[in-house]
Design a protein around this motif. Sequence first.
Motif, PDB file in Angstrom:
ATOM      1  N   ALA A 199       4.519  13.082   2.857  1.00 15.08           N
ATOM      2  CA  ALA A 199       5.192  13.319   1.583  1.00 15.08           C
ATOM      3  C   ALA A 199       4.202  13.368   0.421  1.00 15.08           C
ATOM      4  N   LYS A 200       2.961  12.991   0.692  1.00 12.00           N
ATOM      5  CA  LYS A 200       1.907  12.997  -0.329  1.00 12.00           C
ATOM      6  C   LYS A 200       2.322  12.201  -1.571  1.00 12.00           C
ATOM      7  N   MET A 201       2.645  10.941  -1.310  1.00  8.24           N
ATOM      8  CA  MET A 201       3.058  10.027  -2.383  1.00  8.24           C
ATOM      9  C   MET A 201       2.016   8.917  -2.503  1.00  8.24           C
ATOM     10  N   PRO A 202       1.009   9.110  -3.347  1.00  6.04           N
ATOM     11  CA  PRO A 202      -0.049   8.101  -3.441  1.00  6.04           C
ATOM     12  C   PRO A 202       0.424   6.758  -3.987  1.00  6.04           C
ATOM     13  N   SER A 203       1.481   6.753  -4.757  1.00 10.57           N
ATOM     14  CA  SER A 203       1.958   5.479  -5.302  1.00 10.57           C
ATOM     15  C   SER A 203       2.535   4.588  -4.191  1.00 10.57           C
ATOM     16  N   LEU A 204       3.138   5.187  -3.176  1.00  4.99           N
ATOM     17  CA  LEU A 204       3.659   4.400  -2.062  1.00  4.99           C
ATOM     18  C   LEU A 204       2.578   4.045  -1.052  1.00  4.99           C
ATOM     19  N   ALA A 205       1.461   4.743  -1.112  1.00 10.41           N
ATOM     20  CA  ALA A 205       0.370   4.464  -0.178  1.00 10.41           C
ATOM     21  C   ALA A 205      -0.168   3.050  -0.366  1.00 10.41           C
ATOM     22  N   ILE A 206      -0.148   2.549  -1.577  1.00  9.99           N
ATOM     23  CA  ILE A 206      -0.609   1.186  -1.839  1.00  9.99           C
ATOM     24  C   ILE A 206       0.338   0.175  -1.180  1.00  9.99           C
ATOM     25  N   LEU A 207       1.636   0.443  -1.254  1.00  6.43           N
ATOM     26  CA  LEU A 207       2.602  -0.442  -0.601  1.00  6.43           C
ATOM     27  C   LEU A 207       2.445  -0.414   0.915  1.00  6.43           C
ATOM     28  N   VAL A 208       2.144   0.767   1.458  1.00  4.09           N
ATOM     29  CA  VAL A 208       1.927   0.879   2.900  1.00  4.09           C
ATOM     30  C   VAL A 208       0.670   0.105   3.291  1.00  4.09           C
ATOM     31  N   LEU A 209      -0.368   0.183   2.478  1.00  2.60           N
ATOM     32  CA  LEU A 209      -1.591  -0.557   2.745  1.00  2.60           C
ATOM     33  C   LEU A 209      -1.340  -2.063   2.744  1.00  2.60           C
ATOM     34  N   ILE A 210      -0.535  -2.527   1.819  1.00  3.64           N
ATOM     35  CA  ILE A 210      -0.180  -3.952   1.771  1.00  3.64           C
ATOM     36  C   ILE A 210       0.610  -4.338   3.025  1.00  3.64           C
ATOM     37  N   ALA A 211       1.523  -3.453   3.460  1.00  2.00           N
ATOM     38  CA  ALA A 211       2.296  -3.722   4.677  1.00  2.00           C
ATOM     39  C   ALA A 211       1.385  -3.755   5.904  1.00  2.00           C
ATOM     40  N   ILE A 212       0.408  -2.857   5.964  1.00  2.00           N
ATOM     41  CA  ILE A 212      -0.532  -2.833   7.086  1.00  2.00           C
ATOM     42  C   ILE A 212      -1.327  -4.137   7.129  1.00  2.00           C
ATOM     43  N   LEU A 213      -1.801  -4.586   5.982  1.00  3.15           N
ATOM     44  CA  LEU A 213      -2.562  -5.840   5.936  1.00  3.15           C
ATOM     45  C   LEU A 213      -1.697  -7.041   6.318  1.00  3.15           C
ATOM     46  N   ALA A 214      -0.444  -7.029   5.890  1.00  4.11           N
ATOM     47  CA  ALA A 214       0.458  -8.135   6.234  1.00  4.11           C
ATOM     48  C   ALA A 214       0.704  -8.183   7.744  1.00  4.11           C
ATOM     49  N   VAL A 215       0.921  -7.016   8.344  1.00  2.00           N
ATOM     50  CA  VAL A 215       1.128  -6.966   9.794  1.00  2.00           C
ATOM     51  C   VAL A 215      -0.141  -7.405  10.517  1.00  2.00           C
ATOM     52  N   LEU A 216      -1.306  -7.008  10.017  1.00  2.00           N
ATOM     53  CA  LEU A 216      -2.568  -7.390  10.645  1.00  2.00           C
ATOM     54  C   LEU A 216      -2.762  -8.906  10.613  1.00  2.00           C
ATOM     55  N   VAL A 217      -2.488  -9.524   9.474  1.00  2.00           N
ATOM     56  CA  VAL A 217      -2.629 -10.979   9.369  1.00  2.00           C
ATOM     57  C   VAL A 217      -1.650 -11.682  10.308  1.00  2.00           C
ATOM     58  N   PHE A 218      -0.418 -11.197  10.374  1.00  2.00           N
ATOM     59  CA  PHE A 218       0.583 -11.787  11.265  1.00  2.00           C
ATOM     60  C   PHE A 218       0.173 -11.603  12.729  1.00  2.00           C
ATOM     61  N   LEU A 231       5.797  -9.751  20.231  1.00  2.00           N
ATOM     62  CA  LEU A 231       6.678  -8.583  20.362  1.00  2.00           C
ATOM     63  C   LEU A 231       7.141  -8.085  18.996  1.00  2.00           C
ATOM     64  N   LEU A 232       7.331  -8.991  18.054  1.00  2.00           N
ATOM     65  CA  LEU A 232       7.643  -8.573  16.685  1.00  2.00           C
ATOM     66  C   LEU A 232       6.443  -7.855  16.053  1.00  2.00           C
ATOM     67  N   CYS A 233       5.252  -8.278  16.404  1.00  2.00           N
ATOM     68  CA  CYS A 233       4.039  -7.587  15.926  1.00  2.00           C
ATOM     69  C   CYS A 233       3.978  -6.162  16.454  1.00  2.00           C
ATOM     70  N   VAL A 234       4.350  -5.978  17.722  1.00  2.00           N
ATOM     71  CA  VAL A 234       4.366  -4.625  18.298  1.00  2.00           C
ATOM     72  C   VAL A 234       5.338  -3.754  17.512  1.00  2.00           C
ATOM     73  N   LEU A 235       6.534  -4.273  17.255  1.00  3.22           N
ATOM     74  CA  LEU A 235       7.515  -3.511  16.472  1.00  3.22           C
ATOM     75  C   LEU A 235       7.013  -3.256  15.054  1.00  3.22           C
ATOM     76  N   GLY A 236       6.380  -4.246  14.446  1.00  2.00           N
ATOM     77  CA  GLY A 236       5.838  -4.082  13.099  1.00  2.00           C
ATOM     78  C   GLY A 236       4.736  -3.053  13.049  1.00  2.00           C
ATOM     79  N   GLN A 237       3.880  -3.046  14.063  1.00  4.56           N
ATOM     80  CA  GLN A 237       2.791  -2.081  14.095  1.00  4.56           C
ATOM     81  C   GLN A 237       3.326  -0.655  14.253  1.00  4.56           C
TER      82      GLN A 237
END
Length: 135
Positions: free
Chosen positions: A55-74, A36-42
């Motif tokens: 917002a077209k912020m490419p510098s934050l896109a890398i952080l979002v990608l890291i967050a996506i990978l972390a949620v996927l692993v979890f 259920l925490l995974c559902v909320l994280g996704q």
Amino acid sequence: MQTPPPGSEPSNYPRQNLANDRQVLREVAASQRQILLCVLGQIGVAILNGVVTAAKMPSLAILVLIAILAVLVFMIMSVIRLAKALALSPVLYTILMFIPCVSLIALLMLSGKATARLSQAGIKVGLLGADPNSI
């Protein structure tokens, strides 16, 4: 084959191991909470990805990608844990985690199966699952 008299406990018949069953139910409850925490994280990562993209912020896109990978692993770790506790195929559910919308449906299906298993055992299940410490 002899049947035991009514009202008496058969001594030579296999008995259900209650301590083992209780441990399995604790594992199901803890894993369901992670699912259920995974559902909320996704959902949170999807919203964050939409905001960063708009917002077209490419510098934050890398952080979002890291967050996506972390949620996927979890998600993968949680799905394997819950599928094993429910005696289901963890391979099938792990493959489904890589498909964006299907993974959310698979997580909710697994959570529903866990809720049914816990409710069948007489355990109260709340919004974020059952409390493993109360089992």
